[in-house]
Scaffold this motif. Structure first.
Motif, mmCIF file in Angstrom:
data_model
loop_
_atom_site.group_PDB
_atom_site.id
_atom_site.type_symbol
_atom_site.label_atom_id
_atom_site.label_comp_id
_atom_site.label_asym_id
_atom_site.label_seq_id
_atom_site.Cartn_x
_atom_site.Cartn_y
_atom_site.Cartn_z
ATOM 1 N N LEU A 1 0.931 6.350 -7.123
ATOM 2 C CA LEU A 1 -0.306 7.003 -7.564
ATOM 3 C C LEU A 1 -0.206 8.511 -7.415
ATOM 4 C CD1 LEU A 1 -3.273 6.850 -8.510
ATOM 5 C CD2 LEU A 1 -3.926 6.608 -6.100
ATOM 6 N N LEU A 2 0.348 8.971 -6.313
ATOM 7 C CA LEU A 2 0.470 10.410 -6.097
ATOM 8 C C LEU A 2 1.473 11.028 -7.073
ATOM 9 C CD1 LEU A 2 0.354 10.564 -2.191
ATOM 10 C CD2 LEU A 2 -1.507 10.938 -3.834
ATOM 11 N N ARG A 3 2.517 10.313 -7.422
ATOM 12 C CA ARG A 3 3.454 10.821 -8.434
ATOM 13 C C ARG A 3 2.768 10.962 -9.787
ATOM 14 N NH1 ARG A 3 9.564 8.331 -8.120
ATOM 15 N NH2 ARG A 3 9.838 8.381 -5.846
ATOM 16 N N PHE B 1 0.825 -1.206 0.000
ATOM 17 C CA PHE B 1 0.000 0.000 0.000
ATOM 18 C C PHE B 1 0.858 1.254 0.000
ATOM 19 C CE2 PHE B 1 -2.495 3.360 2.114
ATOM 20 C CZ PHE B 1 -3.536 3.438 1.214
ATOM 21 N N GLU B 2 1.875 1.280 0.821
ATOM 22 C CA GLU B 2 2.738 2.468 0.901
ATOM 23 C C GLU B 2 3.409 2.749 -0.443
ATOM 24 O OE1 GLU B 2 5.428 1.920 4.111
ATOM 25 O OE2 GLU B 2 3.855 1.832 5.641
ATOM 26 N N GLU B 3 3.938 1.700 -1.068
ATOM 27 C CA GLU B 3 4.628 1.874 -2.345
ATOM 28 C C GLU B 3 3.672 2.342 -3.435
ATOM 29 O OE1 GLU B 3 6.187 -1.141 -5.677
ATOM 30 O OE2 GLU B 3 7.285 -1.321 -3.773
ATOM 31 N N LYS B 4 2.507 1.718 -3.520
ATOM 32 C CA LYS B 4 1.586 2.031 -4.610
ATOM 33 C C LYS B 4 0.893 3.372 -4.404
ATOM 34 C CE LYS B 4 1.025 -2.619 -6.317
ATOM 35 N NZ LYS B 4 0.110 -3.591 -6.918
ATOM 36 N N LEU B 5 0.693 3.764 -3.155
ATOM 37 C CA LEU B 5 0.153 5.097 -2.910
ATOM 38 C C LEU B 5 1.152 6.154 -3.350
ATOM 39 C CD1 LEU B 5 -2.030 6.959 -1.758
ATOM 40 C CD2 LEU B 5 -0.939 6.714 0.493
#
Length: 343
Positions: free
Chosen positions: A140-142, A133-137
């Motif tokens: 996504l924000l980038r 979750f931390e990595e994919k969030l």
């Protein structure tokens, strides 16, 4: 104060509560619900992603897009997108496409998911639950911040300065963090300056006040303007002309679903009428009643937590589509005006 609907598109098979509902019919019903909510003046309709036989909402963006073309003002959101087991590139593309169809009304509510079926389905290990979750969030924000993305790779393959299209109408595309009450999630949302949604499905909503304060402190410490950060809650409920009617319609579904999910998760307690009535008391987390009673509970929630958005989860396959449409109309034309006038 925004008021809206959240749903998982329940389509339970034939069972103790009566005939089931097909996935296809539940999806068509959802589109009609969104149109009704738009016409009733509600602010948002949100669909949660699930991959189970009892829910039909595995592709929320597609369903929301079908309704986008038939509506004019209501915001359209996931609730939640299980980002840990999805590809942030495709998530952004799906919701930026929805944003185009709706002319700037799309939102992503990202979460780790309270159900785990998507992890084995898409080939992810639960051992990586938090890290995914931390990595994919972060990715996504980038993506929402920059047309061209440089990504070193991790659980998801590297991206060598490539463009992600189409770009959203809204800049930036709204991303909310959905949480069931984890302090870590509240802090993460605050540090990132993202709006937060607390799922309050039991106990007393006022007990979430420390989490709201934790979120605000983390946001302020990170340099964000706390006054501009939306805070939402999501709770189960139903609305009818009388409180007794709403309770009698919702209780069989609440009792059955609480027992089924409780058995899956090892919950203790008895889900009988006494427990239901306690949950539906003025300070409880259930919002079932006539418009005046539900409005009173939302106003109390606002006073205790300072929320700027309230989502009532109205999703019971044992309740007729006709009664659900009426409940949505009552929420928009009766409940919302009382709440807005009061605050």
């Amino acid at each position: 104060m925004e008021i809206g609907i959240s749903t998982f598109l329940e389509a339970s098979p034939d069972g103790p509560l009566g005939p089931g509902l097909s996935h296809a019919q539940r999806i068509r019903n959802a589109v009609e619900e969104i149109v009704t909510a738009d016409q009733a003046g509600l602010d948002v309709y949100a669909i949660g992603e699930h991959h189970r036989p009892d829910y039909a909402g595995s592709a929320p963006a597609v369903i929301l897009a079908a309704a986008a073309a038939k509506t004019s003002r209501i915001r359209l959101s996931s609730a939640v997108t299980v980002l840990s087991s999805d590809d942030p590139v495709r998530v952004y593309q799906s919701f930026s496409t929805l944003d185009a169809i709706s002319d700037g009304r799309a939102e992503i509510m990202a979460g780790r998911g309270s159900f785990i079926e998507s992890f084995p389905l898409f080939g992810y290990s639960l051992d990586d639950y938090d890290e995914l979750f931390e990595e994919k969030l972060e990715l996504l924000l980038r993506i929402r911040e920059s047309e061209k993305v440089e990504w070193p790779g991790g659980h998801r393959a590297a991206i060598p300065n490539l463009g992600v299209y189409p770009r959203a109408v809204q800049q930036p595309l709204p991303v909310w963090i959905g949480t069931g009450g984890s302090p870590e999630s509240a802090v993460r949302a605050g540090v990132l300056g993202l709006p937060v949604v607390f799922a309050i499905i039991g106990g007393m909503p006022e007990r979430f006040a420390p989490l709201v304060e934790l979120y605000k402190r983390a946001a302020a410490k990170a340099g964000h303007d706390v006054s501009k950060l939306p805070i939402a809650t999501h709770s189960h409920g139903f609305i009818a002309d009388t409180k007794a009617e709403a309770e009698n319609l919702l209780y069989p579904h609440w009792q059955h679903q609480s027992t089924v999910i409780g058995r899956e998760r090892g919950w203790s307690g008895t889900f009988d009428r006494n427990a239901f009535d306690a949950a539906n008391s003025l300070r409880g987390a259930l919002y079932a009643g006539d418009p005046e009673y539900v409005a009173e509970k939302i106003i109390l929630l606002r006073k205790n937590l300072g929320v700027t958005r309230f989502l009532i989860h109205m999703d019971a396959s044992s309740i007729s589509h006709k009664d659900t449409l009426k409940a949505i109309e009552l929420l928009g034309t009766k409940v919302a005006p009382i709440v807005r006038k009061e605050i």
